[in-house]
Design a protein around this motif. Structure first.
Motif, PDB file in Angstrom:
ATOM      1  N   PRO A 186       0.837  -1.201   0.000  1.00 21.58           N
ATOM      2  CA  PRO A 186       0.000   0.000   0.000  1.00 21.58           C
ATOM      3  C   PRO A 186       0.872   1.251   0.000  1.00 21.58           C
ATOM      4  CG  PRO A 186       0.145  -0.860   2.207  1.00 21.58           C
ATOM      5  CD  PRO A 186       0.870  -1.854   1.327  1.00 21.58           C
ATOM      6  N   ARG A 187       0.292   2.367  -0.374  1.00 27.51           N
ATOM      7  CA  ARG A 187       1.031   3.633  -0.355  1.00 27.51           C
ATOM      8  C   ARG A 187       0.468   4.531   0.746  1.00 27.51           C
ATOM      9  NH1 ARG A 187      -1.670   7.865  -3.110  1.00 27.51           N
ATOM     10  NH2 ARG A 187      -3.554   7.181  -4.230  1.00 27.51           N
ATOM     11  N   VAL A 188       1.303   5.447   1.193  1.00 31.18           N
ATOM     12  CA  VAL A 188       0.890   6.386   2.238  1.00 31.18           C
ATOM     13  C   VAL A 188      -0.186   7.317   1.695  1.00 31.18           C
ATOM     14  CG1 VAL A 188       1.644   8.272   3.739  1.00 31.18           C
ATOM     15  CG2 VAL A 188       3.120   6.284   3.399  1.00 31.18           C
ATOM     16  N   CYS A 189      -1.216   7.528   2.457  1.00 33.28           N
ATOM     17  CA  CYS A 189      -2.312   8.399   2.029  1.00 33.28           C
ATOM     18  C   CYS A 189      -1.799   9.825   1.848  1.00 33.28           C
ATOM     19  CB  CYS A 189      -3.433   8.371   3.068  1.00 33.28           C
ATOM     20  SG  CYS A 189      -4.782   9.527   2.717  1.00 33.28           S
ATOM     21  N   PRO A 190      -1.972  10.423   0.668  1.00 29.01           N
ATOM     22  CA  PRO A 190      -1.459  11.784   0.452  1.00 29.01           C
ATOM     23  C   PRO A 190      -2.259  12.850   1.191  1.00 29.01           C
ATOM     24  CG  PRO A 190      -2.702  11.038  -1.462  1.00 29.01           C
ATOM     25  CD  PRO A 190      -2.606   9.864  -0.538  1.00 29.01           C
ATOM     26  N   THR A 191      -3.473  12.536   1.542  1.00 30.79           N
ATOM     27  CA  THR A 191      -4.320  13.540   2.217  1.00 30.79           C
ATOM     28  C   THR A 191      -3.861  13.793   3.641  1.00 30.79           C
ATOM     29  OG1 THR A 191      -6.207  12.857   0.871  1.00 30.79           O
ATOM     30  CG2 THR A 191      -6.687  14.142   2.857  1.00 30.79           C
ATOM     31  N   CYS A 192      -3.610  12.711   4.375  1.00 35.09           N
ATOM     32  CA  CYS A 192      -3.217  12.853   5.787  1.00 35.09           C
ATOM     33  C   CYS A 192      -1.762  12.523   6.015  1.00 35.09           C
ATOM     34  CB  CYS A 192      -4.092  11.967   6.669  1.00 35.09           C
ATOM     35  SG  CYS A 192      -3.877  10.192   6.353  1.00 35.09           S
ATOM     36  N   VAL A 193      -1.004  12.275   4.941  1.00 34.84           N
ATOM     37  CA  VAL A 193       0.410  11.893   4.972  1.00 34.84           C
ATOM     38  C   VAL A 193       0.689  10.799   6.003  1.00 34.84           C
ATOM     39  CG1 VAL A 193       1.337  13.999   3.978  1.00 34.84           C
ATOM     40  CG2 VAL A 193       0.952  13.899   6.441  1.00 34.84           C
ATOM     41  N   GLY A 194      -0.215   9.827   6.064  1.00 35.46           N
ATOM     42  CA  GLY A 194       0.023   8.658   6.897  1.00 35.46           C
ATOM     43  C   GLY A 194      -0.420   8.753   8.335  1.00 35.46           C
ATOM     44  N   THR A 195      -0.928   9.902   8.755  1.00 35.04           N
ATOM     45  CA  THR A 195      -1.332  10.038  10.159  1.00 35.04           C
ATOM     46  C   THR A 195      -2.710   9.460  10.430  1.00 35.04           C
ATOM     47  OG1 THR A 195      -2.338  12.224   9.830  1.00 35.04           O
ATOM     48  CG2 THR A 195       0.026  12.138  10.370  1.00 35.04           C
ATOM     49  N   GLY A 196      -3.545   9.357   9.397  1.00 35.58           N
ATOM     50  CA  GLY A 196      -4.904   8.863   9.585  1.00 35.58           C
ATOM     51  C   GLY A 196      -5.868   9.926  10.064  1.00 35.58           C
ATOM     52  N   GLN A 197      -5.395  11.166  10.222  1.00 34.14           N
ATOM     53  CA  GLN A 197      -6.241  12.242  10.735  1.00 34.14           C
ATOM     54  C   GLN A 197      -6.029  13.507   9.914  1.00 34.14           C
ATOM     55  OE1 GLN A 197      -5.042  12.494  14.872  1.00 34.14           O
ATOM     56  NE2 GLN A 197      -6.727  11.154  15.500  1.00 34.14           N
ATOM     57  N   VAL A 198      -7.088  14.309   9.847  1.00 39.26           N
ATOM     58  CA  VAL A 198      -7.000  15.609   9.195  1.00 39.26           C
ATOM     59  C   VAL A 198      -7.489  16.674  10.166  1.00 39.26           C
ATOM     60  CG1 VAL A 198      -7.228  14.751   6.835  1.00 39.26           C
ATOM     61  CG2 VAL A 198      -9.283  15.238   8.156  1.00 39.26           C
ATOM     62  N   ALA A 199      -6.895  17.855  10.074  1.00 35.54           N
ATOM     63  CA  ALA A 199      -7.246  18.943  10.985  1.00 35.54           C
ATOM     64  C   ALA A 199      -8.528  19.613  10.519  1.00 35.54           C
ATOM     65  CB  ALA A 199      -6.108  19.956  11.066  1.00 35.54           C
ATOM     66  N   ARG A 200      -9.315  20.020  11.507  1.00 35.83           N
ATOM     67  CA  ARG A 200     -10.544  20.760  11.219  1.00 35.83           C
ATOM     68  C   ARG A 200     -10.583  21.972  12.136  1.00 35.83           C
ATOM     69  NH1 ARG A 200     -15.578  20.191  13.766  1.00 35.83           N
ATOM     70  NH2 ARG A 200     -14.921  18.204  14.664  1.00 35.83           N
ATOM     71  N   GLY A 201     -10.472  23.168  11.548  1.00 33.94           N
ATOM     72  CA  GLY A 201     -10.487  24.389  12.339  1.00 33.94           C
ATOM     73  C   GLY A 201     -11.857  24.657  12.917  1.00 33.94           C
ATOM     74  N   SER A 202     -11.893  25.111  14.178  1.00 32.94           N
ATOM     75  CA  SER A 202     -13.176  25.400  14.815  1.00 32.94           C
ATOM     76  C   SER A 202     -13.309  26.858  15.216  1.00 32.94           C
ATOM     77  CB  SER A 202     -13.341  24.518  16.058  1.00 32.94           C
ATOM     78  OG  SER A 202     -12.316  24.784  16.995  1.00 32.94           O
ATOM     79  N   GLY A 203     -12.314  27.681  14.850  1.00 37.46           N
ATOM     80  CA  GLY A 203     -12.379  29.093  15.212  1.00 37.46           C
ATOM     81  C   GLY A 203     -11.842  29.315  16.611  1.00 37.46           C
ATOM     82  N   GLY A 204     -11.544  30.558  16.931  1.00 41.22           N
ATOM     83  CA  GLY A 204     -11.092  30.891  18.275  1.00 41.22           C
ATOM     84  C   GLY A 204      -9.713  30.347  18.591  1.00 41.22           C
ATOM     85  N   GLY A 205      -8.949  29.948  17.586  1.00 38.59           N
ATOM     86  CA  GLY A 205      -7.607  29.462  17.851  1.00 38.59           C
ATOM     87  C   GLY A 205      -7.544  27.976  18.149  1.00 38.59           C
ATOM     88  N   PHE A 206      -8.691  27.294  18.219  1.00 41.58           N
ATOM     89  CA  PHE A 206      -8.704  25.876  18.523  1.00 41.58           C
ATOM     90  C   PHE A 206      -8.645  25.065  17.235  1.00 41.58           C
ATOM     91  CE2 PHE A 206     -10.758  27.804  22.192  1.00 41.58           C
ATOM     92  CZ  PHE A 206     -10.080  27.175  23.235  1.00 41.58           C
TER      93      PHE A 206
END
Length: 393
Positions: A186-206
């Motif tokens: 298998p190849r490393v996922c280009p979207t999450c570069v292998g971490t399995g997670q993606v960031a989602r901004g929620s505002g307010g610095g979080f």
């Protein structure tokens, strides 16, 4: 937040706390400032909103012991934008612009003595933001938790039992060795570069994270999907386990067995097994917490005159209880240490309730004796106080 901001910003100053502040002091300072500059309390105030973001950003770092440690170490090395060489570096001061380091160009390489791709490679692991090396690492995944049920007899629940449980769960696919790719590459996922997670901004610095939608949180994508697991790397697996149910378990109790759930992926720990216990009824004994209960019939003569009564116990020899004269119907006595097993290994008690048995078929001699008793007590009315109390109410 960029790595440069991470190093250059003084988060202690933002929250107004010293560098040796405790976690409690940091939390207290953050809450006070957050209430003061919260956007809801400062409608239309852009400066207050910006200040609130700075406060939230500072708390996100200092409020996490791991992030705070990385932050302190990074600032110790690159304090105030200047590199601090260690002993033996040759005496001079090698101050230069952090922008050179972050740029990663020729100028940064020359000044930094070979930092290559810039500071992102040096602190690539900060908060899992990652540089090139982090992108090729796939993270271990914990196995799923499994829920199952088991039915025990009354005696097994009191004394404990080892029972076989057949479970079906997700496990690494044997056909592709858990890779999801039929060729095992298998190849490393280009979207999450292998971490399995993606960031989602929620505002307010979080910032929050979600499972990667492309690789479903695995960090890997199969170029040639395995025909058995359809590229998921997981397949159904059945197994039988011998599980020890502790003594004293109660009906509908849910037991957690750590590490007995589905196997993890890529060296991750196994999940947990949750067993809901159902306990069957007993024809003689009942249960109240750690105590067992039993109802014992006695004759009128035993209740009135007193005597000794043998009482059965669960799985042990009978015990003898003394009935005092004039024992009323429904009275409960206690046989200590004859109940269910407690968590500390001791036992509860056996609660014995007396029930006066009314004969339905008597011999002539017994009937004559009761008739004589009735004549002897003809002047007594056990219901007199009842009617008197009813009138006075």
């Amino acid at each position: 937040m960029s790595t440069k901001d991470f190093i250059e910003k003084d988060f202690y100053k933002v929250l107004g706390v010293p560098k040796d502040a405790t976690e409690a002091e940091i939390k207290k300072a953050y809450r006070k400032l957050a209430r003061e500059f919260h956007p809801d309390a400062n409608k239309g105030n852009a400066k207050a909103e910006e200040r609130f973001k700075e406060i939230s950003e500072a708390n996100d770092v200092l409020g996490d012991p791991k992030k705070r440690k990385e932050y302190d170490e990074a600032r110790a090395l690159f304090g105030n934008g200047g590199f601090r060489p260690g002993p033996g570096a040759g005496g001079g001061s090698f101050n230069f612009d952090l922008g050179d380091l972050f740029g990663g160009g020729a100028q940064g390489q020359g000044a930094g003595g070979g930092f290559g791709g810039g500071i992102g490679d040096v602190f690539g692991g900060l908060f899992n933001r990652g540089g090139a090396t982090t992108g090729t690492r796939t993270q271990p995944r914990r196995g799923q938790d499994i829920d199952t049920e088991v039915t025990l007899s009354f005696t097994e629940a009191v004394d404990g039992a080892t029972v076989p449980l057949r479970m079906t769960s997700q496990a690494p696919c044997k056909a592709c060795s858990g890779t999801g790719d039929k060729n095992g590459t298998p190849r490393v996922c280009p979207t999450c570069v292998g971490t399995g997670q993606v960031a989602r901004g929620s505002g307010g610095g979080f910032s929050l994270t979600d499972p990667c939608p492309d690789c479903k949180g695995r960090g890997l994508i199969a170029e040639h999907a395995c025909l058995v697991c359809n590229g998921s790397g997981r397949a159904k697996s059945s197994r039988t386990m011998q599980v020890r149910i502790p003594a004293g378990v109660s009906d509908s109790q849910r037991i957690r067995l750590r590490g007995k759930g589905a196997p993890g992926e890529r060296g991750g720990p196994a999940g947990d097994l949750y067993v809901t216990v159902h306990v069957g009824a007993h024809p003689v004994f009942g249960r109240k917490g750690d105590n067992l209960t039993v109802t014992v019939p006695v004759t009128f003569a035993e209740a009135a005159l007193g005597g000794e009564v043998r009482v059965p116990t669960l799985g042990g020899p009978p015990v003898t209880l003394k009935l005092p004269p004039g024992t009323p119907n429904g009275r409960t006595m206690r046989a200590r240490g004859k109940g269910a097993v407690r968590k500390d290994g001791s036992r509860g008690d056996l609660l014995v309730t007396v029930e006066v048995a009314v004969p339905t078929d008597m011999s002539g001699k017994a009937r004559d004796a009761l008739e004589a008793y009735r004549e002897a007590t003809a002047g007594e009315d056990p219901r007199a106080e009842l009617f008197q109390a009813a009138k006075g109410a």
